[in-house]
Every structure is written in C-alpha cells, then in structure tokens.
Design a protein around this motif. Sequence first.
Motif, short mmCIF file in Angstrom:
data_model
loop_
_atom_site.label_atom_id
_atom_site.label_comp_id
_atom_site.label_asym_id
_atom_site.label_seq_id
_atom_site.Cartn_x
_atom_site.Cartn_y
_atom_site.Cartn_z
N LYS A 1 0.90 -1.27 0.21
CA LYS A 1 0.01 -0.20 -0.01
C LYS A 1 0.83 1.25 0.16
O LYS A 1 0.45 2.15 -0.71
N ASP A 2 2.10 1.25 0.82
CA ASP A 2 3.03 2.39 0.77
C ASP A 2 4.14 1.73 1.23
O ASP A 2 4.66 0.70 1.51
N ALA A 3 5.23 2.65 1.40
CA ALA A 3 6.59 2.30 1.62
C ALA A 3 6.64 1.57 3.25
O ALA A 3 7.35 0.77 3.35
N LYS A 4 5.81 1.94 3.95
CA LYS A 4 5.72 1.47 5.50
C LYS A 4 5.01 -0.04 5.60
O LYS A 4 4.77 -0.44 6.69
N ASP A 5 4.09 -0.15 4.58
CA ASP A 5 3.41 -1.42 4.37
C ASP A 5 4.30 -2.54 4.35
O ASP A 5 4.32 -3.44 3.19
N THR A 6 5.22 -3.20 5.35
CA THR A 6 5.86 -4.19 5.34
C THR A 6 5.25 -5.56 5.73
O THR A 6 5.66 -6.60 5.37
N GLY A 7 4.06 -5.56 5.94
CA GLY A 7 3.21 -6.87 6.43
C GLY A 7 2.50 -7.60 5.35
O GLY A 7 1.85 -8.49 5.61
N SER A 8 1.92 -6.73 4.33
CA SER A 8 1.28 -7.38 3.46
C SER A 8 1.60 -8.44 2.66
O SER A 8 2.93 -8.62 2.36
N ALA A 9 0.91 -9.49 2.04
CA ALA A 9 1.73 -10.46 1.48
C ALA A 9 2.40 -10.23 0.07
O ALA A 9 3.15 -10.70 -0.24
N GLU A 10 1.86 -9.28 -0.57
CA GLU A 10 2.39 -8.93 -1.67
C GLU A 10 3.77 -8.57 -1.56
O GLU A 10 4.68 -8.72 -2.48
N GLY A 11 3.90 -7.61 -0.48
CA GLY A 11 5.17 -6.86 -0.10
C GLY A 11 6.22 -8.00 -0.12
O GLY A 11 7.54 -7.77 -0.16
N GLN A 12 5.70 -8.76 1.12
CA GLN A 12 6.72 -9.82 1.46
C GLN A 12 7.17 -10.84 0.29
O GLN A 12 8.34 -11.01 0.08
N ILE A 13 5.98 -11.03 -0.60
CA ILE A 13 6.40 -11.98 -1.77
C ILE A 13 7.28 -11.38 -2.79
O ILE A 13 8.45 -11.74 -3.22
N ALA A 14 7.10 -9.97 -2.94
CA ALA A 14 8.18 -9.24 -3.75
C ALA A 14 9.60 -9.23 -3.32
O ALA A 14 10.35 -9.19 -4.01
N LEU A 15 9.70 -8.79 -1.98
CA LEU A 15 10.97 -8.85 -1.30
C LEU A 15 11.61 -10.21 -1.40
O LEU A 15 12.90 -10.39 -1.59
N PHE A 16 10.95 -11.40 -1.04
CA PHE A 16 11.52 -12.90 -1.20
C PHE A 16 11.92 -12.87 -2.46
O PHE A 16 12.81 -13.38 -2.83
N SER A 17 11.10 -12.39 -3.66
CA SER A 17 11.68 -12.80 -5.06
C SER A 17 12.83 -11.96 -5.28
O SER A 17 13.71 -12.48 -6.00
N TYR A 18 13.02 -10.80 -4.64
CA TYR A 18 14.20 -9.80 -4.98
C TYR A 18 15.51 -10.72 -4.41
O TYR A 18 16.70 -10.67 -5.12
N ARG A 19 15.17 -11.26 -3.19
CA ARG A 19 16.38 -11.86 -2.41
C ARG A 19 16.68 -13.23 -3.37
O ARG A 19 17.74 -13.52 -3.32
N ILE A 20 15.74 -14.06 -3.77
CA ILE A 20 15.90 -15.19 -4.61
C ILE A 20 16.57 -14.88 -5.70
O ILE A 20 17.44 -15.69 -5.87
N ALA A 21 16.42 -13.67 -6.60
CA ALA A 21 17.10 -13.56 -7.77
C ALA A 21 18.46 -13.23 -7.23
O ALA A 21 19.50 -13.58 -7.90
N HIS A 22 18.94 -12.51 -6.34
CA HIS A 22 20.11 -12.31 -5.87
C HIS A 22 20.79 -13.53 -5.43
O HIS A 22 22.11 -13.63 -5.74
N LEU A 23 20.44 -14.18 -4.60
CA LEU A 23 21.04 -15.65 -4.40
C LEU A 23 21.08 -16.48 -5.54
O LEU A 23 22.07 -17.28 -5.44
N THR A 24 20.40 -16.53 -6.22
CA THR A 24 20.44 -17.46 -7.29
C THR A 24 21.66 -17.01 -8.37
O THR A 24 22.35 -17.77 -8.84
N GLU A 25 21.77 -15.52 -8.53
CA GLU A 25 23.10 -15.18 -9.34
C GLU A 25 24.21 -15.57 -8.28
O GLU A 25 25.24 -15.76 -8.98
N HIS A 26 24.39 -15.27 -7.32
CA HIS A 26 25.50 -15.89 -6.40
C HIS A 26 25.74 -17.24 -6.64
O HIS A 26 27.05 -17.52 -6.68
N LEU A 27 24.73 -18.16 -6.57
CA LEU A 27 24.90 -19.55 -6.63
C LEU A 27 25.54 -19.78 -8.00
O LEU A 27 26.10 -21.06 -8.17
#
Length: 89
Positions: free
Chosen positions: A17-43
């Motif tokens: 919803k906004d930059a402080k909305d860290t609890g929404s499922a969509e925000g968490q999924i997006a954050l996990f996707s970003y981290r997954i992409a980073h770790l995939t490149e590292h591996l």
Amino acid sequence: MYLDTKKKEEIFAKHGKDAKDTGSAEGQIALFSYRIAHLTEHLKENRKDFGTQRALQLLVGKRRSLLDYLKNKDIERYRAIVKELGLRR
C-alpha cells in the motif's frame, strides 16, 4: 550491501500500500523474489556454497507458502502479484 533500507522501501512502495506497509503478503512476496534472484546469481558463480543454497531453498519455501495463503484468501490479488513479478506457478 545488496539490500539496504531504501531498496526495501522501494519494493514495499511498489507492491504494498505504501513504503511502510511491510506486512502485506504482496510486499513480502516481492521482497522474497528480489532476494531469491540475488541468491540465484550468487550460486551461479559459487556452486559449492551450500549455506547459501539452503538459505535459497528456505526463501523459496516461504514465498511458496505466502503465495498459497494469498491464493486461498484472495485469488485476484494472487493473480495480480504473480503476473506483476512474472512468477511461474
């Protein structure tokens, strides 16, 4: 560091919803996707880094459970986030 506070706020502002909305499922999924992409490149460069491999598997599992939750709760939000992030489900 690859994930600083500004980058997190940007991800949550775009997908939540906004930059402080860290609890929404969509925000968490997006954050996990970003981290997954980073770790995939590292591996790709460090094939024998088994600690990172385990962390990646745990993140994929967390993202999958959040996607399942969202799918059961609100199918339209689920379809929107999958399309927006380009996930294969």
